[in-house]
Design a protein around this motif. Structure first.
Motif, PDB file in Angstrom:
ATOM      1  N   ARG A 299     -10.353   1.547  -1.266  1.00 16.97           N
ATOM      2  CA  ARG A 299      -8.966   2.022  -1.269  1.00 16.97           C
ATOM      3  C   ARG A 299      -8.922   3.552  -1.327  1.00 16.97           C
ATOM      4  O   ARG A 299      -8.118   4.176  -0.624  1.00 16.97           O
ATOM      5  N   GLU A 300      -9.766   4.143  -2.141  1.00 14.75           N
ATOM      6  CA  GLU A 300      -9.788   5.596  -2.252  1.00 14.75           C
ATOM      7  C   GLU A 300     -10.236   6.226  -0.931  1.00 14.75           C
ATOM      8  O   GLU A 300      -9.686   7.240  -0.489  1.00 14.75           O
ATOM      9  N   TRP A 301     -11.233   5.620  -0.296  1.00 14.08           N
ATOM     10  CA  TRP A 301     -11.706   6.132   0.998  1.00 14.08           C
ATOM     11  C   TRP A 301     -10.601   6.022   2.049  1.00 14.08           C
ATOM     12  O   TRP A 301     -10.383   6.957   2.830  1.00 14.08           O
ATOM     13  N   GLU A 302      -9.888   4.914   2.082  1.00 20.10           N
ATOM     14  CA  GLU A 302      -8.809   4.731   3.049  1.00 20.10           C
ATOM     15  C   GLU A 302      -7.692   5.749   2.840  1.00 20.10           C
ATOM     16  O   GLU A 302      -7.111   6.255   3.810  1.00 20.10           O
ATOM     17  N   LYS A 303      -7.373   6.054   1.584  1.00 17.72           N
ATOM     18  CA  LYS A 303      -6.347   7.065   1.297  1.00 17.72           C
ATOM     19  C   LYS A 303      -6.756   8.425   1.863  1.00 17.72           C
ATOM     20  O   LYS A 303      -5.952   9.136   2.478  1.00 17.72           O
ATOM     21  N   LYS A 304      -8.017   8.803   1.638  1.00 21.10           N
ATOM     22  CA  LYS A 304      -8.501  10.085   2.147  1.00 21.10           C
ATOM     23  C   LYS A 304      -8.491  10.093   3.678  1.00 21.10           C
ATOM     24  O   LYS A 304      -8.134  11.107   4.298  1.00 21.10           O
ATOM     25  N   TYR A 305      -8.883   8.976   4.269  1.00 21.81           N
ATOM     26  CA  TYR A 305      -8.910   8.875   5.730  1.00 21.81           C
ATOM     27  C   TYR A 305      -7.487   8.986   6.290  1.00 21.81           C
ATOM     28  O   TYR A 305      -7.248   9.712   7.263  1.00 21.81           O
TER      29      TYR A 305
ATOM     30  N   ARG B 280       0.839  -1.197   0.000  1.00 24.11           N
ATOM     31  CA  ARG B 280       0.000   0.000   0.000  1.00 24.11           C
ATOM     32  C   ARG B 280       0.878   1.253   0.000  1.00 24.11           C
ATOM     33  O   ARG B 280       1.934   1.278   0.628  1.00 24.11           O
ATOM     34  N   ASP B 281       0.404   2.295  -0.654  1.00 27.01           N
ATOM     35  CA  ASP B 281       1.152   3.554  -0.699  1.00 27.01           C
ATOM     36  C   ASP B 281       0.629   4.552   0.321  1.00 27.01           C
ATOM     37  O   ASP B 281       0.829   5.764   0.194  1.00 27.01           O
ATOM     38  N   TYR B 282      -0.059   4.069   1.352  1.00 22.48           N
ATOM     39  CA  TYR B 282      -0.555   4.922   2.433  1.00 22.48           C
ATOM     40  C   TYR B 282      -0.579   4.094   3.718  1.00 22.48           C
ATOM     41  O   TYR B 282      -0.596   2.865   3.670  1.00 22.48           O
ATOM     42  N   PRO B 283      -0.522   4.736   4.880  1.00 23.80           N
ATOM     43  CA  PRO B 283      -0.523   3.993   6.152  1.00 23.80           C
ATOM     44  C   PRO B 283      -1.787   3.155   6.313  1.00 23.80           C
ATOM     45  O   PRO B 283      -2.848   3.483   5.774  1.00 23.80           O
ATOM     46  N   ARG B 284      -1.657   2.086   7.070  1.00 26.09           N
ATOM     47  CA  ARG B 284      -2.782   1.173   7.255  1.00 26.09           C
ATOM     48  C   ARG B 284      -3.948   1.887   7.924  1.00 26.09           C
ATOM     49  O   ARG B 284      -3.771   2.673   8.865  1.00 26.09           O
TER      50      ARG B 284
END
Length: 329
Positions: A288-294, A24-28
């Motif tokens: 995935r998009e929602w998790e990136k924003k979060y 993943r390119d963002y934190p868990r």
């Protein structure tokens, strides 16, 4: 005890999960979006797979406790119950959450049930497993009854009873959509002088599927699919030369026993389920998009900067008072 092959398979799954997370390119992000009007299948297992909800010889008191607590949680948070069945060591409950109270509903339901069951069994230990519950969300465009069929035929699938209607534990099979049943306040848990009602009613709500059918026609369709599934399981059992446990053995099932079957470890708990695979696959990139924003909003918040969390943020909105973007129409 797990065999060497089973241990190796568990290690391989764990390594695969770790690699997936590192890609993943963002934190868990452990949070998940909760939107008004979403449909879920709620599932939770007992600690150590103990059969805390085994119906035993006289399940009347247990079934009344479950019905009362389910009615209380559903009424307090406006949750609609479509089907519910409580196996000996876990339950399946299909709901629609009109007001995005999914988390609060689950917390209250499982808390009331745990305290009530402990009181009935004269024990004071954990009832529910500490593992993350496997609650799945259903896409709004899935008009199948497969989730309700799975819930109601669970005792048949597990080889306990030949027909779902014979399950002696709590089940909504036989309830027609729109039917209301009443449960009395359990003496084991609530004080007569408290604020809990003496009786609570639970109405089975039809799921938002097959709008062309009225309630009776939808119920008939559901029962037809349940019977078809029962017959499929019976044929499979006969081909394997297996027999159903039956009511006599079920009545002797003790609450402090656990199944001896091996349970796989480090498996991925699905967040979505549907009768059509493409509906689930379409939801994954949205997650995935929602998790990136979060994750981005969380980083700003921790840095002391203004942060706007994406629509569907639940815990941080309710308990931390963060700003949340409005949900798109």
């Amino acid at each position: 005890m797990a065999t060497s092959e089973q241990k190796q398979a568990s290690a391989a799954r764990r390594a695969k999960n770790r690699a997936r997370g590192q890609a993943r390119d963002y934190p868990r992000v452990r949070a998940r979006p909760i939107y008004p009007g979403s449909r879920y299948k709620v599932n939770r297992r007992c600690a150590g797979q103990l059969m805390m909800f085994a119906p035993e010889a006289n399940p009347t008191e247990l079934n009344n406790l479950i019905g009362y607590c389910l009615a209380r949680a559903a009424a307090l948070y406006g949750v609609q119950i479509h089907a519910s069945l409580w196996m000996s060591n876990h339950h399946h409950t299909d709901i629609t959450d009109p007001d995005a109270n999914f988390g609060a509903f689950k917390q209250l339901l499982h808390s009331l049930i745990a305290r009530g069951r402990n009181a009935q069994l004269v024990r004071d230990d954990s009832v529910w497993s500490g593992a993350r519950p496997c609650d799945t969300q259903r896409p709004a465009d899935d008009h199948s009854l497969v989730d309700l069929v799975y819930t109601l035929t669970n005792p048949v699938k597990d080889g306990l009873v030949k027909w779902a209607r014979l399950w002696p534990g709590f089940t909504t099979i036989g309830w027609r959509f729109g039917e209301t049943r009443t449960f009395k306040r359990p003496d084991c848990l609530f004080d007569e002088e408290g604020d809990m009602p003496e009786e609570l009613s639970l109405t089975l709500v039809r799921p938002p599927v097959h709008p062309e059918l009225d309630d009776d026609a939808l119920y008939d369709k559901l029962m037809a699919e349940v019977r078809q599934r029962e017959l499929e399981i019976q044929r499979s059992m006969a081909a394997q030369n297996r027999r159903f446990m039956g009511l006599t053995k079920l009545a002797r099932q003790s609450w402090n026993k656990a199944p001896k079957t091996f349970k796989k470890r480090f498996t991925v708990a699905p967040k979505h389920a549907a009768s059509i695979r493409e509906l689930v696959l379409a939801q994954l990139p949205r997650d995935r998009e929602w998790e990136k924003k979060y994750a981005a909003a969380r980083a700003l918040l921790l840095a002391g900067k203004p942060a706007l969390f994406p629509a569907g943020t639940y815990w941080m909105r309710r308990f931390a008072g963060v700003d949340v973007a409005p949900q798109a129409p």
